[in-house]
Motif scaffolding. Structure first.
Motif, PDB file in Angstrom:
ATOM      1  N   ASP A 116       0.837  -1.209   0.000  1.00  0.00           N
ATOM      2  CA  ASP A 116       0.000   0.000   0.000  1.00  0.00           C
ATOM      3  C   ASP A 116       0.873   1.259   0.000  1.00  0.00           C
ATOM      4  O   ASP A 116       0.561   2.243  -0.682  1.00  0.00           O
ATOM      5  N   ARG A 169       2.241   1.639  -3.440  1.00  0.00           N
ATOM      6  CA  ARG A 169       1.185   2.102  -4.353  1.00  0.00           C
ATOM      7  C   ARG A 169       0.946   3.597  -4.185  1.00  0.00           C
ATOM      8  O   ARG A 169       0.828   4.330  -5.158  1.00  0.00           O
ATOM      9  N   ARG A 170       0.874   4.079  -2.930  1.00  0.00           N
ATOM     10  CA  ARG A 170       0.670   5.510  -2.692  1.00  0.00           C
ATOM     11  C   ARG A 170       1.836   6.329  -3.259  1.00  0.00           C
ATOM     12  O   ARG A 170       1.628   7.366  -3.873  1.00  0.00           O
TER      13      ARG A 170
END
Length: 194
Positions: free
Chosen positions: A148, A151-152
């Motif tokens: 995550d 991805r950010r």
């Protein structure tokens, strides 16, 4: 209502800066006798920036779609991005300090157009810095085990890169529409840029 000089929203050069473009439209450039070696080289540099920008967009898109693995992204991204940002910065310095003053001196009715282009360079420079910052954050986060977080960071980089590249595409087109007709009108030798 968007401002007519805003890099992200303007549809092209201001109308009062298109007077030579009307005499020398794009479709006449390639075969014009005054399109010399310097202008051909300069236009090829612009095409190179377009290609590099598209390649960077494609790379981060492929990463987002899972077609490039996290361990493979840095070796693909870093050298391409360094060349793109470094060459773009150098290209703008040469234009600002050498070519733009020559062109304004040759045709002072275009001064407003060159002010617009110089302002674009300032905006683009700030975006270069933002892209470099977000790329560095992405490279740090690629080392993390948290998908995550990666991805950010990739999304943040893609956003900054997209802003830079879309603004650059508008700028390159407007710059060509201002400069090439002037060179076709006067010739590289007469302008002192050959």
């Amino acid at each position: 209502m968007p401002h007519p000089t805003d890099l992200d929203t303007r549809p092209g050069l201001p109308e009062d800066q298109r007077f030579l473009l009307e005499v020398h439209p794009r479709e006449t450039w390639a075969g014009h006798d005054n399109l010399g070696g310097l202008m051909r080289f300069w236009l090829s540099r612009h095409d190179g920036f377009r290609e590099m920008g598209a390649g960077l967009d494609s790379l981060i898109s492929d990463f987002g779609e899972g077609n490039v693995a996290a361990p493979d992204l840095a070796p693909l991204l870093v050298p391409r991005l360094q060349v793109f940002l470094g060459e773009l910065h150098h290209h703008h310095l040469i234009e600002d300090h050498h070519y733009f003053p020559v062109f304004v001196a040759a045709e002072n009715r275009m001064a407003r157009g060159f002010e617009l282009l110089e302002n674009d360079h300032e905006v683009i420079h700030a975006r270069i810095e933002a892209v470099a910052e977000s790329a560095n954050a992405l490279l740090r986060d690629l080392q993390a085990a948290d998908p995550d977080r990666i991805r950010r960071a990739a999304d943040a980089y893609a956003g900054e890169s997209g802003r830079l590249i879309s603004g650059l595409m508008r700028h390159l087109g407007d710059e060509e529409d201002l400069i090439v007709p002037l060179v076709l009108e006067r010739g590289e030798d007469d302008l002192g840029v050959a």
